[in-house]
Design an enzyme around this catalytic site. Structure first.
Site, PDB file in Angstrom:
ATOM      1  N   PRO A 261      -8.807   3.789   3.154  1.00  0.00           N
ATOM      2  CA  PRO A 261      -9.534   4.192   1.962  1.00  0.00           C
ATOM      3  C   PRO A 261      -8.150   5.097   1.313  1.00  0.00           C
ATOM      4  O   PRO A 261      -7.526   5.034   1.890  1.00  0.00           O
ATOM      5  CB  PRO A 261     -10.742   4.762   2.083  1.00  0.00           C
ATOM      6  CG  PRO A 261     -10.527   5.035   3.668  1.00  0.00           C
ATOM      7  CD  PRO A 261     -10.578   2.985   4.105  1.00  0.00           C
TER       8      PRO A 261
ATOM      9  N   ARG B  60       0.877  -1.055   0.195  1.00  0.00           N
ATOM     10  CA  ARG B  60       0.464  -0.185  -0.104  1.00  0.00           C
ATOM     11  C   ARG B  60       0.552   1.271  -0.257  1.00  0.00           C
ATOM     12  O   ARG B  60       0.652   2.679  -0.692  1.00  0.00           O
ATOM     13  CB  ARG B  60      -1.164   0.037   1.160  1.00  0.00           C
ATOM     14  CG  ARG B  60      -2.268  -1.327   1.618  1.00  0.00           C
ATOM     15  CD  ARG B  60      -2.940  -0.688   2.028  1.00  0.00           C
ATOM     16  NE  ARG B  60      -3.446   0.647   1.552  1.00  0.00           N
ATOM     17  CZ  ARG B  60      -4.521   1.540   0.824  1.00  0.00           C
ATOM     18  NH1 ARG B  60      -4.804  -0.475   0.702  1.00  0.00           N
ATOM     19  NH2 ARG B  60      -5.442   1.752   0.999  1.00  0.00           N
TER      20      ARG B  60
ATOM     21  N   CYS C 147      -0.846  -4.929   2.925  1.00  0.00           N
ATOM     22  CA  CYS C 147      -2.241  -5.934   4.269  1.00  0.00           C
ATOM     23  C   CYS C 147      -3.783  -5.753   3.860  1.00  0.00           C
ATOM     24  O   CYS C 147      -4.018  -5.105   3.595  1.00  0.00           O
ATOM     25  CB  CYS C 147      -1.380  -5.502   5.531  1.00  0.00           C
ATOM     26  SG  CYS C 147      -0.442  -6.066   6.576  1.00  0.00           S
TER      27      CYS C 147
END
Length: 421
Positions: free
Chosen positions: A125, A95, A119
């Site tokens: 978001p 991410r 993860c």
């Protein structure tokens, strides 16, 4: 497939050193893209798979990256013209790859970044990132799994109020605003120590950032930034994990590099339980014996109790008397480790966002699998005190955030091995 096998029952004693912070080094590596003059050298860099992933992303963007593992150092030279696109091949693995968008927008005025991976905890978001970039003057659209950003008139300073104190969004906006025209205010900003480390790094590069570590961060944009040498702060989550390793085994260890101010909410809870902590200039000594007292914990944005310590703390609470409640408010789906704890005879019931722990669980060794990075560490902690042998698989999660955790625990007296099946 690798597995870690632990035979429980040994008290941990001795000294152990904390690595550089994973959650600081990743944004700081991406911030190195901001330096159009001179390379940057980062030291105290942990040898993690996530660091290799972000280095690969930087390389695809045309930065020269030299990873000196033996020195725990990375040199990033971003003085050439950067590529605008961070492809799915690398971004899908982690991410934090979304953090290249701020620097690319700042340097190039446009960027294409694949929607990120990492993860599987909650939705995490990226709307807050997009909201920030749009406020700075970028046009954003999503197409074919990519985020397209374009600031054809350049980025311009503005006021941005985050809906919640998102760490990633705060970091991305700081990086984008550091080369924007004028002044940017981020209100309801994240306050983590890793935010402060990023701001310090950019200021060393010639940036003008104030207020990092508070609710409101001010960034005065500058024309350009230059490379510098910077030491990454110690990893407060690894430090907390090691403190709990000492407490859960009723041992006596010194965690070199642990900083009380970075983990106040954790250490106060440990003291409330009856764990003895001795704060020294270069670390924290942890000692525990006998029965520990029950406490409740509730995860919150920093300076509240960190969600990244929730599963490890749950392991410790399983060894304490009485009724305990663990409430998770930051991420949904962050009780996936409970099912694995139950395989070890843990007495836990989940009701919505709370897990209720009744009495002291008589943990038993079992075959368990890590469901995420911190769950991997928590299962190993439980294995240190379980009766018999515990086998933990899915170690790819562990390697994303811990350097040689089994080796460090073994050095402290644990009966633990990593086995390649």
């Amino acid at each position: 497939m690798d597995k870690i096998v632990i035979k429980g029952g040994n008290k941990l004693t001795g000294e152990v050193k904390v690595e550089g912070a994973k959650n600081a080094v990743l944004p700081i590596l991406t911030a190195s893209l901001l330096a159009s003059d001179k390379p940057s050298k980062l030291v105290n860099v942990p040898a993690l798979s996530d660091v290799e992933t972000i280095n690969n992303v930087l390389t695809t963007l045309n930065a020269d990256v030299t990873y000196k593992k033996d020195e725990n150092a990375v040199v990033v030279d971003a003085t050439k013209t950067l590529n605008e696109e961070a492809p799915y091949e690398y971004v899908s693995k982690m991410r934090a790859s979304i953090l290249v968008m701020g620097p690319l927008l700042a340097r190039l005025g446009h960027a294409i970044v694949a929607l990120p991976g990492g993860c599987a905890i909650g939705s995490r978001p990226i709307e807050q990132h997009i909201k920030g970039f749009e406020a700075l003057g970028a046009e954003i659209h999503l197409e074919n799994g990519n985020i397209y950003a374009n600031a054809k008139d350049g980025l311009k300073g503005t006021s941005i109020h985050l809906d919640f104190p998102s760490v990633g969004a705060t970091q991305n906006i700081i990086m984008a605003a550091s080369l924007a025209k004028g002044k940017t205010l981020i209100e309801n900003a994240a306050k983590e120590p890793e935010i402060v480390d990023l701001a310090n790094y950019i200021n060393e590069m010639g940036g003008r950032i104030t207020g990092a570590g508070t609710d409101t961060i001010t960034i005065n944009g500058v024309e350009s930034l230059h490379g510098v040498e910077h030491a990454i702060i110690p990893d407060r989550i690894e430090a907390g994990t090691l403190l709990i390793a000492g407490a859960i085994t009723r041992g006596d260890i010194f965690v070199r590099g642990a900083i009380k101010e970075h983990m106040a909410s954790l250490v106060y809870k440990l003291e409330e339980m009856g764990v003895e902590l001795d704060y020294q200039e270069d670390g924290i000594r942890v000692r525990a014996e006998g029965d520990l007292q029950p406490v409740d914990i509730k995860t919150l944005p920093h300076p509240g109790f960190p969600t990244d310590m929730q599963s490890q703390m749950m392991a410790l609470l399983l060894t304490a008397n009485g009724h305990k409640v663990v409430t998770e408010t930051v991420f949904e789906n962050r009780f996936m480790h409970v099912a694995e704890f139950k395989r070890m005879n843990a007495n836990i019931n989940v009701e919505g966002r709370s897990a209720k722990l009744e009495g002291k669980s008589q943990l038993q060794g079992a075959q368990v699998k890590a469901t995420d990075l911190r769950a991997a560490a928590a299962l190993i902690l439980a294995g240190l005190v379980a009766d018999g042998k515990t086998s933990v698989t899915e170690l790819n999660h562990l390697d994303r955030g811990y350097v040689d955790l089994h080796g460090k625990l073994k050095q402290l007296g644990a009966e633990i091995e990593r086995i390649n099946d």
